[in-house]
Design an enzyme around this catalytic site. Structure first.
Site, PDB file in Angstrom:
ATOM      1  N   ARG A 101     -19.215 -26.135   9.191  1.00  0.00           N
ATOM      2  CA  ARG A 101     -19.017 -27.526   9.620  1.00  0.00           C
ATOM      3  C   ARG A 101     -18.117 -27.666  10.842  1.00  0.00           C
ATOM      4  NH1 ARG A 101     -16.760 -29.435   4.059  1.00  0.00           N
ATOM      5  NH2 ARG A 101     -15.738 -27.471   4.562  1.00  0.00           N
ATOM      6  N   LYS A 124     -21.068 -13.390  -4.292  1.00  0.00           N
ATOM      7  CA  LYS A 124     -20.526 -13.715  -5.597  1.00  0.00           C
ATOM      8  C   LYS A 124     -19.580 -14.905  -5.471  1.00  0.00           C
ATOM      9  CE  LYS A 124     -16.892 -11.675  -7.055  1.00  0.00           C
ATOM     10  NZ  LYS A 124     -15.670 -10.884  -7.293  1.00  0.00           N
ATOM     11  N   ASP A 131     -23.357  -7.166  -4.473  1.00  0.00           N
ATOM     12  CA  ASP A 131     -22.225  -6.673  -5.262  1.00  0.00           C
ATOM     13  C   ASP A 131     -21.653  -5.542  -4.437  1.00  0.00           C
ATOM     14  OD1 ASP A 131     -20.655  -4.980  -7.013  1.00  0.00           O
ATOM     15  OD2 ASP A 131     -21.378  -6.251  -8.634  1.00  0.00           O
ATOM     16  N   HIS A 132     -20.512  -5.801  -3.791  1.00  0.00           N
ATOM     17  CA  HIS A 132     -20.080  -4.819  -2.786  1.00  0.00           C
ATOM     18  C   HIS A 132     -19.719  -3.467  -3.402  1.00  0.00           C
ATOM     19  CE1 HIS A 132     -15.900  -6.002  -3.729  1.00  0.00           C
ATOM     20  NE2 HIS A 132     -15.539  -4.891  -3.131  1.00  0.00           N
ATOM     21  N   LYS A 147     -20.520   0.899  -2.094  1.00  0.00           N
ATOM     22  CA  LYS A 147     -19.548   1.995  -1.921  1.00  0.00           C
ATOM     23  C   LYS A 147     -20.270   3.333  -2.088  1.00  0.00           C
ATOM     24  CE  LYS A 147     -15.600  -0.669  -3.684  1.00  0.00           C
ATOM     25  NZ  LYS A 147     -14.730  -0.846  -2.530  1.00  0.00           N
ATOM     26  N   GLU A 151      -5.550  -3.044  -8.489  1.00  0.00           N
ATOM     27  CA  GLU A 151      -5.101  -3.220  -7.104  1.00  0.00           C
ATOM     28  C   GLU A 151      -3.693  -3.780  -7.053  1.00  0.00           C
ATOM     29  OE1 GLU A 151      -7.954  -5.743  -5.152  1.00  0.00           O
ATOM     30  OE2 GLU A 151      -8.258  -6.943  -6.943  1.00  0.00           O
ATOM     31  N   ASP A 203     -14.052 -12.093 -12.200  1.00  0.00           N
ATOM     32  CA  ASP A 203     -13.926 -11.648 -10.814  1.00  0.00           C
ATOM     33  C   ASP A 203     -14.360 -10.191 -10.634  1.00  0.00           C
ATOM     34  OD1 ASP A 203     -13.015 -12.136  -8.096  1.00  0.00           O
ATOM     35  OD2 ASP A 203     -11.324 -10.817  -8.527  1.00  0.00           O
ATOM     36  N   HIS A 249     -18.808  -6.203 -10.773  1.00  0.00           N
ATOM     37  CA  HIS A 249     -18.599  -4.862 -10.221  1.00  0.00           C
ATOM     38  C   HIS A 249     -18.502  -3.770 -11.287  1.00  0.00           C
ATOM     39  CE1 HIS A 249     -17.920  -7.183  -6.703  1.00  0.00           C
ATOM     40  NE2 HIS A 249     -16.669  -7.500  -6.952  1.00  0.00           N
ATOM     41  N   LYS A 293      -4.734  -7.202 -11.119  1.00  0.00           N
ATOM     42  CA  LYS A 293      -4.051  -7.561  -9.878  1.00  0.00           C
ATOM     43  C   LYS A 293      -2.595  -7.129 -10.053  1.00  0.00           C
ATOM     44  CE  LYS A 293      -7.243 -10.105  -7.716  1.00  0.00           C
ATOM     45  NZ  LYS A 293      -7.899  -9.601  -6.507  1.00  0.00           N
ATOM     46  N   LYS A 312      -3.346   0.941  -5.880  1.00  0.00           N
ATOM     47  CA  LYS A 312      -4.748   0.518  -5.778  1.00  0.00           C
ATOM     48  C   LYS A 312      -5.624   1.733  -6.040  1.00  0.00           C
ATOM     49  CE  LYS A 312      -8.194  -1.614  -2.756  1.00  0.00           C
ATOM     50  NZ  LYS A 312      -8.773  -2.559  -3.696  1.00  0.00           N
TER      51      LYS A 312
END
Ligand SMILES: NC(=O)C1=CN([C@@H]2O[C@H](COP(=O)(O)OP(=O)(O)OC[C@H]3O[C@@H](n4cnc5c(N)ncnc54)[C@H](OP(=O)(O)O)[C@@H]3O)[C@@H](O)[C@H]2O)C=CC1
Ligand SMILES: O=C1O[C@H](COP(=O)(O)O)[C@@H](O)[C@H](O)[C@H]1O
Length: 489
Positions: A50, A151, A180-181, A185, A219, A238, A243, A341, A346
């Site tokens: 926008r 997602k 789905d990243h 990988k 992570e 999440d 994943h 989290k 990580k």
């Protein structure tokens, strides 16, 4: 080399072109693929959102994003200019009908009708249906069009169904690419190679030899500027519903007949459908949920989740689940899944612990064989075996680790997971994308856990930021005589 083959000319329309995902991931990934020689100079990348910007102003934002999110040694001025020359921008409220759409359609009036067109939805999922409706209304959908959905595909079965129905009204399933990243990988894809290209692994890949599987993705970051989104989501929605279940599928599935998309997706779907339901009655023993409190991460004091959020919340930032795949192959094998989290480090990894050797000939019980597949960082694998301790005359054993890094040819850095996926959509290869029935099967399993949590069947625990998680997660494994593998071990 196939990896570096150029794709055919395409038009990529990114809805949400000014957003965090586009700037941080999508544009840098596309730049890298241009750098690798995979993107032809007559490809076009058209941003739409926008904010009123002209092309020049959008290009300036894109230039800044490349500088900010890519290492300087891969930013050659000539390549950056070549990449920026591919960009266009159209100010557009894509969820409404308006004459703004004419600016977008005018870009396609002279385009060859069979040129690949990818519509990438990097914006709020509630807009997906109306964007599709408008794409249809303004005649932008061609036989060679694909739509890539970011997602989250819903927050439960009902919302997922609404999104899928909204998009499905205008695009047939074979033109829908749900990203789905984790599947992008390299080290996740490597699970297939490891299992099916090595008879040694293939033969031992069942409950007869495997005692347990752990899948971890923790992570150090907190929720930061995504708090508004995260608080409506939580760790299970999440990371686990998508994943980590996808990773579990690759570990647990039967061999597909081929690497053709539907063969792989059918095999994954069978795993999702075989997941034992977790209900109000079992949630307390099979799941752990928690929120981080203030602590120290990477040497810095960080606030707790509720302090960051500034209000009370029942959203978990940590989840650990003992899952069971009810197929003959995985009888009596717990799959432990956890995500957090504000963890101490990580790490994403898969840990396969094999059953103990039955031999008594050495006087001591040999240590269990254990395979660690490091998804990130230090991409590689580590297999623990037992060997004779050479320092002793008596037959004593010591562990030996076969540790290997997975490296890119020529020492190149690992590609970001988006790079492969963005071009797979151009190539028309959906194997690393999620089919609708997979999303639904994943929600079918996840939703009763969320319900049980809503009914407080599993108490909300706490853990200090920077720690490994709550004590109850240790207990989840201890009840089966297991311990979590922590990456420094
Ligand atoms: N950021 C990330 O790391 C990740 C994000 N995702 C998903 O990607 C999507 C985008 O996330 P993110 O980039 O973080 O979100 P942002 O809020 O940063 O960006 C949203 C984008 O959508 C645009 N937008 C909003 N409404 C409209 C509209 N009606 N028409 C056209 N454009 C619109 C905004 O621009 P404008 O205001 O100019 O319209 C902006 O470009 C979400 O679904 C998110 O869940 C998934 C994985 C990771
Ligand atoms: O999809 C998501 O993934 C990231 C973690 O991805 P990784 O590739 O860095 O492991 C997570 O931070 C984010 O909350 C989630 O939405």
């Amino acid at each position: 080399m196939e990896h570096f083959q150029q794709v055919e000319p395409f038009d990529y329309v990114i809805f949400g072109a000014t957003g965090d995902l586009t700037m941080r991931k999508l544009l840098p990934a596309l730049y890298n693929r241009l750098r690798m020689g995979q993107i032809p100079d007559d490809a076009r990348i058209i941003g739409a959102s926008r904010t009123e910007l002209d092309r020049e102003a959008y290009v300036a934002r894109a230039r800044d994003a490349l500088k900010r999110f890519l290492p300087s040694d891969i930013l050659s001025p000539e390549l950056v200019e070549r990449f920026l020359a591919l960009l266009n921008y159209v100010p557009l409220d894509s969820s409404r009908q308006s004459e703004q759409w004419d600016s977008l359609t005018s870009l396609f009036t002279k385009a060859q009708p069979d040129r690949v067109r990818v519509f990438y939805f990097a914006t709020a999922p509630q807009l997906y249906g109306s964007i599709c409706e408008n794409l249809h209304r303004y005649g932008l959908i061609t036989a060679n069009s694909r739509v890539v959905l970011e997602k989250p595909i819903g927050t439960d079965m009902a919302t997922a169904t609404a999104i899928n129905d909204g998009v499905g009204q205008y695009f047939p399933e074979k033109q829908i690419y749900r990203i789905d990243h984790y599947l992008g990988k390299e080290t996740v894809q490597n699970v297939l190679a490891l299992r099916f290209a090595n008879p040694l692994m293939n033969a031992a890949w069942s409950g007869e030899y495997i005692e347990s599987v752990q899948i971890t993705a923790v992570e150090t970051v907190g929720v930061e500027n995504r708090a508004a989104y995260y608080d409506t989501s939580g760790a299970l929605r999440d990371m686990i519903q998508n994943h980590l279940l996808q990773v579990l599928c690759l570990v647990a599935m039967e061999a597909p007949d081929s690497l053709e998309a539907d063969a792989v997706r059918n095999a994954k779907l069978a795993v999702l459908k075989a997941l034992r339901p977790i209900t109000d009655a079992t949630a307390a023993t099979e799941t752990v949920r928690a929120q981080y409190t203030a602590g120290m991460v990477d040497g810095k004091n960080v606030p707790g989740y509720l302090e960051e959020l500034g209000k009370p919340s029942a959203t978990e930032t940590y989840a650990a689940i003992r899952a069971w795949v009810d197929t003959p192959r995985w009888k009596k094998v717990p799959f432990y899944i956890r995500t957090a989290k504000r963890s101490g480090k990580k790490v994403s990894e898969i840990v396969v612990t094999f059953r103990p050797s039955a031999t008594t000939m050495f006087g001591t019980t040999p240590a269990r064989n254990r395979l660690v597949l490091r998804i990130q960082p230090n991409e590689g694998l580590d297999l623990r075996l037992n060997v004779k301790n050479p320092a002793l005359d008596v037959f004593n054993l010591q562990p030996a680790n076969l540790d290997t890094s997975i490296r890119m040819e020529g020492g190149l850095p690992f590609p970001d997971s988006y790079e492969r996926l963005l071009l797979d959509a151009v190539r028309g290869d959906p194997v690393l994308f999620i089919r609708r029935d997979e999303v639904e099967a994943a929600w079918h399993w996840a939703e009763p856990i969320l319900e049980a949590w809503k009914h407080d069947k599993t108490p909300m625990q706490t853990y200090s930021a920077g720690s490994y998680g709550p004590e109850q997660a240790t207990q989840l494994l201890a009840s089966h005589g297991d311990t979590w593998h922590e990456a420094s071990e």
